[in-house]
Write an enzyme that holds these catalytic residues in place. Structure first.
Site, PDB file in Angstrom:
ATOM      1  N   HIS A 322      81.254  47.013 -30.641  1.00 43.47           N
ATOM      2  CA  HIS A 322      81.249  46.400 -29.315  1.00 43.47           C
ATOM      3  C   HIS A 322      82.016  47.227 -28.289  1.00 43.47           C
ATOM      4  O   HIS A 322      81.683  47.174 -27.100  1.00 43.47           O
ATOM      5  CB  HIS A 322      81.843  44.990 -29.390  1.00 43.47           C
ATOM      6  CG  HIS A 322      80.900  43.971 -29.957  1.00 43.47           C
ATOM      7  ND1 HIS A 322      80.740  43.783 -31.311  1.00 43.47           N
ATOM      8  CD2 HIS A 322      80.057  43.104 -29.356  1.00 43.47           C
ATOM      9  CE1 HIS A 322      79.848  42.829 -31.525  1.00 43.47           C
ATOM     10  NE2 HIS A 322      79.406  42.412 -30.367  1.00 43.47           N
ATOM     11  N   GLY A 323      83.013  47.947 -28.705  1.00 46.91           N
ATOM     12  CA  GLY A 323      83.749  48.727 -27.721  1.00 46.91           C
ATOM     13  C   GLY A 323      84.815  49.605 -28.346  1.00 46.91           C
ATOM     14  O   GLY A 323      85.363  49.288 -29.408  1.00 46.91           O
TER      15      GLY A 323
END
Length: 468
Positions: A322-323
């Site tokens: 996700h990041g």
């Protein structure tokens, strides 16, 4: 070009009309050209990056089918390294370099890696994972290599799901580009209704909730406990409506043209456990990790310690997907811990697993507990910096008991609460606009347009998952 814009409405109308007017043999060319234009509307150079990986994976697929043994494994490795390498450079290089610097500093050393000023291509993690699923399935013998370079490119770039999924598998999508799709008024109406449902989720619910959520999370240390809890409650529904709204528009747009994409959400906040939540939330990603990572590690067919390790690794990697930030890793770690606690309790207290669904009160309890745990984890997803996370929990724990919502528009709060509980009831009952009977379409469509016009927030706020 975001789905909640007039530009996309015009684009979709033109492309769909041309699609049905063109002869079948030319339609894939139209869709490929439209997908290139759609992606270039963000930043044109992104297309070059995407094209490089498409070329690598296209030829890797062909050679994977030709060779066996060591050579076959080498071609798969080359494809996966190329895809992961692109992710590492554009998404994770800064994160890695920063952590290497701080780790060296702890040991009294100085390491300075060169800095790269590069933009993260929109939806990079999504279409990279879709491309990887192709080469893995060809390697496993579950999918024939695609010889038509244009069709393979379209598989990776199909504009409805290019930026934020669903992450498709080649067995589901590739063959559909060869099928002849005719105008079907029932299917077209259902697709339009699903797109309208997605737009309502995005502009009427998610972007309206964002007004309150952003105002609180912008300065968590200055808000009361009640405001923080309410903002966290609203954020859970904001991110759900934002992301599932995108998926509905993507699936609906594809459906109008005759394509069937996989469902990505199934009333996740009706889940009675964390595993149940992950069977309902971002289904295309959770099944991707299950099929290609979890099962490859041995799944639950290993010793208990190895099984627990497999679960934690999958969720930590999911957080990192996700990041490139520690808050996402912590978010994934928390979900892994929730899973392990649940599995451990069920192992030693099997009656919990056998009876948790029995009875109204028990069902409500488990749903509230699951939602509370998910919402707690969302705090780490929403707040990037540790100083913000620290301020949030400090204020939450040490703030004097207060129900004050001072500083928050009471009408907005009340309207948002009504929207959230209306959405929850709609999801819980398994309702969907796409299932509305065809004879009501003419009357319902103007009504939905009016709802969007009068209650929507038209700030052209990007979808949250575009950053991934």
């Amino acid at each position: 070009m975001v789905f909640n814009s007039l530009q996309f409405l015009v684009f979709f109308g033109i492309v769909t009309s041309a699609y049905f007017l063109l002869a079948h043999r030319f339609r894939w060319i139209l869709l490929l050209a439209a997908s290139c234009y759609f992606y270039m509307a963000f930043v044109p150079i992104y297309l070059v990056i995407l094209l490089v990986t498409i070329i690598i994976d296209y030829w890797a697929g062909i050679y994977l089918e030709k060779f066996e043994g060591r050579a076959k494994k080498l071609f798969l490795a080359f494809s996966l390294i190329a895809n992961v390498g692109v992710l590492a450079i554009f998404k994770y290089y800064g994160f890695i370099a920063n952590n290497v610097y701080h780790l060296a500093y702890l040991f009294g050393r100085e390491v300075h890696l060169p800095s790269l000023s590069i933009l993260l291509p929109i939806g990079l993690s999504f279409h990279t994972f879709q491309a990887m699923s192709y080469t893995i399935e060809v390697y496993r013998g579950n999918q024939k290599a695609e010889r038509n370079f244009g069709i393979y490119s379209l598989y990776v770039m199909f504009y409805p799901q290019l930026v934020a999924g669903p992450i498709e598998r080649p067995q589901n999508l590739l063959h559909q580009f060869y099928e002849r799709h005719v105008w079907d008024s029932v299917r077209v109406r259902a697709g339009i209704m699903q797109m309208m449902e997605g737009l309502i989720k995005k502009v009427v619910i998610a972007d309206r909730l964002a007004i309150l959520v952003d105002s609180v999370y912008a300065s968590v240390g200055t808000h009361s406990r009640g405001q923080l809890l309410l903002a966290s409650f609203f954020y859970s529904f904001q991110i759900y409506c934002d992301f599932s709204g995108y998926s509905d528009i993507a699936i609906g747009a594809a459906r109008v043209m005759g394509f069937k994409l996989m469902d990505n959400f199934n009333a996740p906040y009706a889940a009675k456990s964390i595993p149940d939540f992950w069977r309902r939330w971002h289904i295309s990603l959770s099944t991707w990790f299950k099929d290609y990572v979890y099962f490859s590690l041995g799944g639950n067919r290993v010793s208990v310690p190895k099984w627990y390790f497999n679960i934690m690794l999958v969720f930590i990697v999911s957080g990192l997907w996700h990041g490139a930030s520690w808050n996402f890793i912590i978010w994934g770690f928390l979900h892994g811990i929730f899973q392990l606690i649940g599995f451990t309790l069920n192992r030693f207290f099997p009656q919990l697993a056998a009876n948790y669904a029995d009875g109204l009160i028990r069902g409500i309890f488990y749903r509230v507990l699951t939602f509370s745990l998910v919402s707690l984890a969302w705090v780490f997803f929403r707040l990037v910096h540790f100083s913000e996370i620290k301020a949030y929990f400090k204020q939450l724990i040490f703030d004097l008991p207060s129900n004050s919502l001072l500083g928050m528009n009471s009408n907005e709060v009340l309207f948002s609460i009504l929207l959230v509980f209306g959405l929850y009831y709609w999801d819980f009952k398994g309702l969907a606009l796409r299932n509305i009977r065809s004879q009501y379409f003419v009357f319902l469509l103007p009504f939905l347009v009016a709802i969007i016009y009068f209650f929507g927030v038209f700030s052209l706020k990007q979808f949250i998952y575009f950053q991934f």
